[in-house]
Write an enzyme that holds these catalytic residues in place. Structure first.
Site, PDB file in Angstrom:
ATOM      1  N   HIS A  49      -1.212  -2.667  -7.239  1.00  0.00           N
ATOM      2  CA  HIS A  49      -1.944  -2.361  -6.005  1.00  0.00           C
ATOM      3  C   HIS A  49      -3.442  -2.523  -6.227  1.00  0.00           C
ATOM      4  CE1 HIS A  49      -3.084   0.713  -2.720  1.00  0.00           C
ATOM      5  NE2 HIS A  49      -2.955  -0.490  -2.197  1.00  0.00           N
ATOM      6  N   ASN A  95      -3.786   5.967  -1.863  1.00  0.00           N
ATOM      7  CA  ASN A  95      -3.414   5.974  -0.444  1.00  0.00           C
ATOM      8  C   ASN A  95      -2.835   7.298   0.020  1.00  0.00           C
ATOM      9  OD1 ASN A  95      -4.345   3.792   0.982  1.00  0.00           O
ATOM     10  ND2 ASN A  95      -2.856   2.430   0.028  1.00  0.00           N
ATOM     11  N   SER A 107       0.833  -1.206   0.000  1.00  0.00           N
ATOM     12  CA  SER A 107       0.000   0.000   0.000  1.00  0.00           C
ATOM     13  C   SER A 107       0.860   1.245   0.000  1.00  0.00           C
ATOM     14  CB  SER A 107      -0.851   0.045   1.265  1.00  0.00           C
ATOM     15  OG  SER A 107      -1.648  -1.073   1.367  1.00  0.00           O
ATOM     16  N   GLU A 166      -3.720  -0.080  -9.331  1.00  0.00           N
ATOM     17  CA  GLU A 166      -2.638   0.856  -9.629  1.00  0.00           C
ATOM     18  C   GLU A 166      -1.433   0.045 -10.114  1.00  0.00           C
ATOM     19  OE1 GLU A 166      -3.606   4.509  -6.510  1.00  0.00           O
ATOM     20  OE2 GLU A 166      -2.354   2.865  -5.802  1.00  0.00           O
TER      21      GLU A 166
HETATM   22  P1  NAI Z   1      -3.398  -9.611   6.228  1.00  0.00           P
HETATM   23  O1  NAI Z   1      -2.775  -9.370   7.563  1.00  0.00           O
HETATM   24  O2  NAI Z   1      -4.866  -9.812   6.126  1.00  0.00           O
HETATM   25  O3  NAI Z   1      -2.688 -10.857   5.487  1.00  0.00           O
HETATM   26  C1  NAI Z   1      -1.291 -11.014   5.398  1.00  0.00           C
HETATM   27  C2  NAI Z   1      -1.012 -12.509   5.238  1.00  0.00           C
HETATM   28  O4  NAI Z   1       0.371 -12.689   4.930  1.00  0.00           O
HETATM   29  C3  NAI Z   1      -1.294 -13.332   6.504  1.00  0.00           C
HETATM   30  O5  NAI Z   1      -2.168 -14.400   6.190  1.00  0.00           O
HETATM   31  C4  NAI Z   1       0.084 -13.844   6.949  1.00  0.00           C
HETATM   32  O6  NAI Z   1       0.035 -15.146   7.507  1.00  0.00           O
HETATM   33  C5  NAI Z   1       0.828 -13.850   5.607  1.00  0.00           C
HETATM   34  N1  NAI Z   1       2.280 -13.720   5.723  1.00  0.00           N
HETATM   35  C6  NAI Z   1       2.999 -12.886   6.526  1.00  0.00           C
HETATM   36  N2  NAI Z   1       4.313 -13.035   6.280  1.00  0.00           N
HETATM   37  C7  NAI Z   1       4.427 -13.975   5.295  1.00  0.00           C
HETATM   38  C8  NAI Z   1       5.535 -14.544   4.593  1.00  0.00           C
HETATM   39  N3  NAI Z   1       6.801 -14.168   4.841  1.00  0.00           N
HETATM   40  N4  NAI Z   1       5.283 -15.487   3.638  1.00  0.00           N
HETATM   41  C9  NAI Z   1       4.003 -15.871   3.361  1.00  0.00           C
HETATM   42  N5  NAI Z   1       2.917 -15.362   4.008  1.00  0.00           N
HETATM   43  C10 NAI Z   1       3.135 -14.415   4.944  1.00  0.00           C
HETATM   44  O7  NAI Z   1      -2.924  -8.356   5.336  1.00  0.00           O
HETATM   45  P2  NAI Z   1      -3.663  -7.721   4.067  1.00  0.00           P
HETATM   46  O8  NAI Z   1      -4.629  -6.704   4.535  1.00  0.00           O
HETATM   47  O9  NAI Z   1      -4.092  -8.788   3.154  1.00  0.00           O
HETATM   48  O10 NAI Z   1      -2.437  -6.911   3.412  1.00  0.00           O
HETATM   49  C11 NAI Z   1      -1.464  -7.547   2.619  1.00  0.00           C
HETATM   50  C12 NAI Z   1      -0.730  -6.511   1.793  1.00  0.00           C
HETATM   51  O11 NAI Z   1      -1.678  -5.837   0.957  1.00  0.00           O
HETATM   52  C13 NAI Z   1      -0.039  -5.417   2.600  1.00  0.00           C
HETATM   53  O12 NAI Z   1       1.127  -5.032   1.930  1.00  0.00           O
HETATM   54  C14 NAI Z   1      -1.069  -4.287   2.601  1.00  0.00           C
HETATM   55  O13 NAI Z   1      -0.487  -3.024   2.787  1.00  0.00           O
HETATM   56  C15 NAI Z   1      -1.633  -4.431   1.198  1.00  0.00           C
HETATM   57  N6  NAI Z   1      -2.988  -3.904   0.985  1.00  0.00           N
HETATM   58  C16 NAI Z   1      -3.961  -4.038   1.942  1.00  0.00           C
HETATM   59  C17 NAI Z   1      -5.241  -3.546   1.713  1.00  0.00           C
HETATM   60  C18 NAI Z   1      -6.347  -3.731   2.704  1.00  0.00           C
HETATM   61  O14 NAI Z   1      -7.414  -3.132   2.516  1.00  0.00           O
HETATM   62  N7  NAI Z   1      -6.179  -4.538   3.749  1.00  0.00           N
HETATM   63  C19 NAI Z   1      -5.573  -2.851   0.448  1.00  0.00           C
HETATM   64  C20 NAI Z   1      -4.502  -2.856  -0.529  1.00  0.00           C
HETATM   65  C21 NAI Z   1      -3.251  -3.322  -0.237  1.00  0.00           C
END
Ligand code: NAI
Length: 287
Positions: A142, A192, A119, A154
């Site tokens: 993104h 963002n 993000s 994006e």
């Molecule tokens: P989340 O916390 O829901 O999921 C992250 C997942 O990654 C977890 O299931 C965790 O077990 C896994 N994980 C962590 N380290 C790992 C590794 N080394 N190898 C494999 N799996 C691993 O987070 P979310 O919300 O899905 O965010 C993920 C990415 O997307 C971040 O970079 C965030 O900034 C970005 N993002 C999030 C948005 C949102 O609305 N939540 C929107 C757009 C982008």
């Protein structure tokens, strides 16, 4: 461009949505997570979402059966090394992401595109983790939450990303009914950066955790402002932890400019592990 074999790393809120969307485009998708429980939870939730779409007659059972065969969950060492595209959607932590990119660069074939769904982190900074040869095929993609529904993607060009690759990705998403936008590699990209004030200002208005005031702000922005969700509802959907990391990262990137400053309440909620919908406690309760 022909994207057929996709790997998505991180099966949380975003990774599971991204995996579902690519499968719905009839791509072969391998979904990976460091937590086996999260992987099973994500697969069950995607299957259940498809079953509901069949009930609502938005998809046929034949299509869903085919999609279920196209989506596999596995550990990283078992995915196809010759995939066309790998999308990283793990925790918003720069060091952990860079460590992963170094491994991905060594693991995947030279033609594989490596993309981050970050993000807020600069694409060029993350590209430092990959070899010189890969840098031209390292890009930001993104997606927005929920990735199956939100049209915007994006496409972010880092310093050394091949311009044609960005344009080809733009055209590919455009042909799949997404609304891609080519972005500069600047802090928070487009949405963002703009959205910081959508969260920051309401937090400053409410100051404390008065549910009445939060509901009022959400209602006004929905009913008068015309937004689909109010800021507190949206922060609960995004994840307070994710939103707080993004806020800090954009604020730092703009030399701690006050208009991007994180709010004390965000920090407090992260410390209390009140991450929003995913922990059933955020600004609101979800039981
Ligand atoms: P989340 O916390 O829901 O999921 C992250 C997942 O990654 C977890 O299931 C965790 O077990 C896994 N994980 C962590 N380290 C790992 C590794 N080394 N190898 C494999 N799996 C691993 O987070 P979310 O919300 O899905 O965010 C993920 C990415 O997307 C971040 O970079 C965030 O900034 C970005 N993002 C999030 C948005 C949102 O609305 N939540 C929107 C757009 C982008």
């Amino acid at each position: 461009m022909n994207l057929q074999k996709i790997v998505v790393i991180g099966a949380g809120t975003m990774g599971s949505g991204i995996a579902q969307w690519f499968t719905q485009q009839m791509c072969f998708v391998e979904l990976v997570d460091s937590s086996p429980e999260q992987l099973s939870k994500a697969l069950a939730s995607i299957h259940s979402s498809w079953d509901k779409l069949v009930e609502k007659e938005k998809l046929t059972s034949c299509q869903v059966n085919q999609m279920k065969k196209l989506l596999e969950v596995k550990s990283l060492d078992k995915v196809s090394r010759t995939s066309d595209l790998v999308i990283e959607a793990i925790i918003e932590n720069l060091d952990i992401k860079k460590e992963l990119f170094k491994n991905l660069d060594e693991f995947f074939a030279p033609h594989t595109i490596i993309a981050s769904n970050t993000s807020s982190f600069p694409i060029s900074m993350m590209a430092e983790a990959v070899s010189h040869e890969r840098k031209s095929r390292f890009v930001g993609l993104h997606f927005f939450n929920p990735a199956t529904i939100m049209k915007l993607v994006e496409v972010i060009k880092g310093k050394e990303t091949d311009e044609k690759l960005c344009f080809d990705l733009y055209q590919w998403f455009d042909s799949k009914d997404k609304k891609p936008a080519l972005c500069k590699d600047s802090p928070g990209f487009i949405v963002n950066r703009v959205a910081r004030n959508f969260y920051g200002e309401p937090l400053r208005i409410v100051e404390d955790e008065s549910e009445g005031k939060m509901k009022e702000v959400d209602r006004i922005l929905r009913e008068v402002g015309g937004f689909k969700m109010g800021p507190f509802e949206l922060m609960d959907l995004i994840g307070i932890d994710v939103n707080y990391s993004v806020t800090c990262s954009v604020w730092n990137a703009y030399n701690e400019e006050p208009r991007f400053a994180p709010h004390a309440l965000q920090k407090k909620m992260v410390e209390e592990r009140r991450f929003g919908r995913k922990t059933k406690r955020g600004f609101y309760k979800y039981d």
